[in-house]
Scaffold this motif. Structure first.
Motif, mmCIF file in Angstrom:
data_model
loop_
_atom_site.group_PDB
_atom_site.id
_atom_site.type_symbol
_atom_site.label_atom_id
_atom_site.label_comp_id
_atom_site.label_asym_id
_atom_site.label_seq_id
_atom_site.Cartn_x
_atom_site.Cartn_y
_atom_site.Cartn_z
ATOM 1 N N SER A 1 -98.012 -8.211 82.600
ATOM 2 C CA SER A 1 -96.692 -8.595 82.628
ATOM 3 C C SER A 1 -96.272 -9.996 82.500
ATOM 4 N N ARG B 1 -87.884 2.700 83.323
ATOM 5 C CA ARG B 1 -88.927 2.804 82.151
ATOM 6 C C ARG B 1 -90.297 2.313 83.071
ATOM 7 N N GLN C 1 -94.444 1.460 82.398
ATOM 8 C CA GLN C 1 -95.811 1.394 81.333
ATOM 9 C C GLN C 1 -97.017 1.899 81.940
ATOM 10 N N ALA D 1 -99.707 4.500 77.177
ATOM 11 C CA ALA D 1 -98.897 4.430 75.953
ATOM 12 C C ALA D 1 -98.562 2.757 75.559
ATOM 13 N N THR D 2 -98.181 2.505 74.447
ATOM 14 C CA THR D 2 -98.257 1.251 74.071
ATOM 15 C C THR D 2 -96.903 0.459 74.684
ATOM 16 N N ARG D 3 -95.784 0.993 75.028
ATOM 17 C CA ARG D 3 -94.733 0.425 75.500
ATOM 18 C C ARG D 3 -94.222 1.308 76.683
ATOM 19 N N PRO D 4 -93.251 0.695 77.533
ATOM 20 C CA PRO D 4 -92.716 1.404 78.557
ATOM 21 C C PRO D 4 -91.857 2.619 78.246
ATOM 22 N N GLN D 5 -91.919 3.691 79.032
ATOM 23 C CA GLN D 5 -91.323 5.063 78.502
ATOM 24 C C GLN D 5 -90.525 5.384 79.911
ATOM 25 N N THR E 1 -96.062 12.044 78.082
ATOM 26 C CA THR E 1 -97.379 11.292 77.648
ATOM 27 C C THR E 1 -98.362 11.555 78.880
ATOM 28 N N LYS F 1 -100.836 -1.834 79.406
ATOM 29 C CA LYS F 1 -100.845 -1.182 78.016
ATOM 30 C C LYS F 1 -102.098 -0.588 77.707
ATOM 31 N N LYS F 2 -101.856 0.263 76.683
ATOM 32 C CA LYS F 2 -103.010 0.737 76.057
ATOM 33 C C LYS F 2 -104.414 -0.190 75.950
ATOM 34 N N SER F 3 -104.025 -1.367 75.316
ATOM 35 C CA SER F 3 -104.996 -2.024 75.013
ATOM 36 C C SER F 3 -105.679 -2.889 76.093
#
Ligand SMILES: Nc1ncnc2c1ncn2[C@@H]1O[C@H](COP(=O)(O)OP(=O)(O)OP(=O)(O)O)[C@@H](O)[C@H]1O
Length: 525
Positions: free
Chosen positions: A416, A444, A446, A450-454, A462, A503-505
């Motif tokens: 973050s 939202r 994270q 996922a690659t971005r907050p949802q 997800t 994040k996913k990465s």
């Protein structure tokens, strides 16, 4: 029932010289041998109605005990259903007979809810179970004619293998935490043999002519159907009882197979006793169709005394076979102990109890606690309607949670870049608050998935959260009390948890948040 009569023999002690009946003695002693290990050290009771069969069984036990062939003498239990005025007389009669034999006998009063045989039977077992101790054995005088009638009754009701295997000679009966054994050693002997023995001994048994009135299914089969069947085959009774025994073995094989299949297909991590059971549809569909049905039958009724109907099993199978992504359809089943909803979400099949669904709709409380309090944070997130869900922050002597939170925070900060949390946590703890809040649909989030907050719908998808669990998601966050900045750490449901802020990465950082924060869900009353 009102016209019951007592055989006109006086109550007398059974003479030591009276011969035992070989067939009856052989059946009882064989059963003692078969269940010898299980009988060891257990107290044995005999359910005695005062009728011919149970009085004969009591008499035989006494004779064999005196001859040192039976290692125990059962205590008699008579249940007074109080359904008619004369029931007190029957109870007195049984008691007097037992006294004459110097056998212990207890009379129990039952409160029957209704007037039919089934209501009386339920009340009888309930009151006897309440009287005896955990693990005790209850002897019953059911015989081959009873067994044949039971099997025929079930056959005309369309029963499956389990139902057609009739009554079991040794059946462990569980009710809540208590278990007892129902023992029927005479399932292979015929009524005529018992009658002859009872008459030879001049047993003053109570005759119930309603048994032969032919006005209910069981006595109708006894009076009208059995004699007819015997004209085709004189061994009808023994043969039906033997078929039941064979089917009982077949049922044991089927149950073993279904249990093995269940171990493969059950989602154990999502199970919560009778509240929620989950089956993996992909694992189910690998099996041949007949095993799928058998597994569903077994899965649906794994903790229920009564089996599900064939229709319900077929409907459940059809639900697993749909591929229209319909998650709304639900099936209902009124079991003996609970009402259930059978639902599907993606490739999982759920059996949810009504009480559990009601619990899932209860509100979740917001909890906040300053970290400086140095005490473990374990708020109750939701309680009532039978379950308590509680958060657990495990604290060890070295105040481990803080160092582990520090680790967790470091990971979060990498992701973050939030400066408000970048100072050492021990210094910052005065202004940090640990907070548990229900997930807001708009919030939202994270996750590592996922690659971005949802937010909302996307997040549920997800994380694969079924509709009925969506109001049971809680976010655990750190809040900077000065700036009101919120750093979500963890999202938890009653069964799972997800690390937030990654994040996913970033998933290479192996965090195991459950070692820091977990939640427990327990039955609660
Ligand atoms: N009032 C009762 N008190 C105790 N045990 C009972 C009572 N009624 C039935 N039982 C037990 O349940 C068994 C089966 O019940 P069922 O209704 O077939 O018995 P019954 O015909 O009334 O009596 P019996 O089987 O003794 O001739 C009996 O053999 C007996 O062991």
């Amino acid at each position: 029932m009102t016209s019951r009569t007592i055989r006109q023999y006086p109550i007398e002690p059974i003479s030591a010289s009276s011969p035992v009946d070989d067939v009856l003695a052989k059946a009882l002693l064989h059963s003692v041998k078969v269940h010898g290990t299980q009988l060891h050290g257990r107290r044995v009771w005999l359910a005695c109605s005062g009728g011919r069969d149970s009085l004969a069984l009591a008499a035989l036990c006494l004779q064999l005990y005196r001859q040192a062939k039976l290692p125990f003498l059962p205590q008699l239990l008579h249940v007074d259903h109080g359904l008619q005025a004369s029931s007190v007389d029957w109870a007195t009669h049984v008691k007097k007979w037992a006294q004459a034999q110097q056998m212990s006998c207890t009379v129990l009063q039952a409160t029957v809810d209704g007037h039919d045989e089934q209501a009386a039977r339920l009340a009888r077992y309930q009151v006897m179970r309440a009287h005896i101790n955990q693990g005790d054995v209850l002897l019953l005088a059911h015989h081959a004619d009873d067994q044949a009638e039971t099997v025929l009754m079930r056959l005309i009701q369309g029963a499956g293998v389990n139902g057609l295997s009739g009554m079991q000679s040794w059946r462990v009966q569980e009710a809540g935490a208590q278990y007892n054994v129902l023992w029927r050693p005479w399932l292979s002997v015929q009524r005529t043999t018992i009658t002859a023995y009872a008459q030879r001994l001049k047993l003053p048994y109570i005759d119930d002519p309603t048994n032969d009135a032919g006005d209910n299914v069981r006595s109708g089969l006894r009076v009208h159907v059995m004699p007819l069947l015997k004209t085709y085959n004189p061994n009808t009774i023994q043969n039906i009882a033997r078929s039941a025994q064979l089917l009982s073995d077949a049922q044991a094989t089927l149950s073993d197979q279904a249990e093995q299949d269940l171990q493969q297909a059950a989602a154990h991590e999502l199970a919560l006793s009778c509240a929620q059971q989950v089956l993996n549809i992909d694992a189910l569909h690998i099996l041949p169709l007949h095993r799928q049905r058998q597994l569903l039958h077994h899965w649906l009724a794994q903790d229920e005394p009564l089996p599900p109907s064939k229709q319900l099993v077929d409907d459940t199978l059809a639900l697993t076979q749909r591929n229209d992504h319909d998650h709304q359809t639900q099936l209902h089943w009124q079991g003996r102990t609970q009402q259930y909803h059978i639902r599907r979400y993606r490739q999982q099949l759920y059996r949810l109890s009504q009480t559990w669904l009601e619990w899932l709709n209860l509100p979740i409380a917001v909890h906040r606690q300053p970290l400086s309090h140095n005490v473990s944070f374990s708020p109750v997130l939701r309680t009532g309607k039978g379950y308590r869900w509680q958060l657990k922050c495990v604290a060890d002597s070295a105040f481990q949670p803080l160092s582990q939170l520090q680790f967790l925070l470091n990971q979060q900060e990498c992701a973050s870049g939030k400066s408000a949390f970048s100072t050492d946590i021990k210094e910052a703890k005065d202004r940090l608050v640990l907070q548990a809040t229900p997930l807001d649909r708009q919030q939202r989030i994270q996750t590592a998935l996922a690659t971005r907050p949802q937010s909302g719908k996307k997040l549920y998808q997800t994380l694969a959260i079924p509709v009925w669990l969506r109001a049971s998601l809680v976010v655990i966050s750190l809040v900077n009390a000065k700036t009101d900045e919120v750093l979500p750490l963890l999202l938890i449901s009653p069964f799972e948890s997800w690390v937030l802020g990654q994040k996913k990465s970033d998933t290479k950082a192996e965090i195991q948040p459950n070692t820091v924060i977990s939640s427990t869900l327990q039955p609660y009353s």
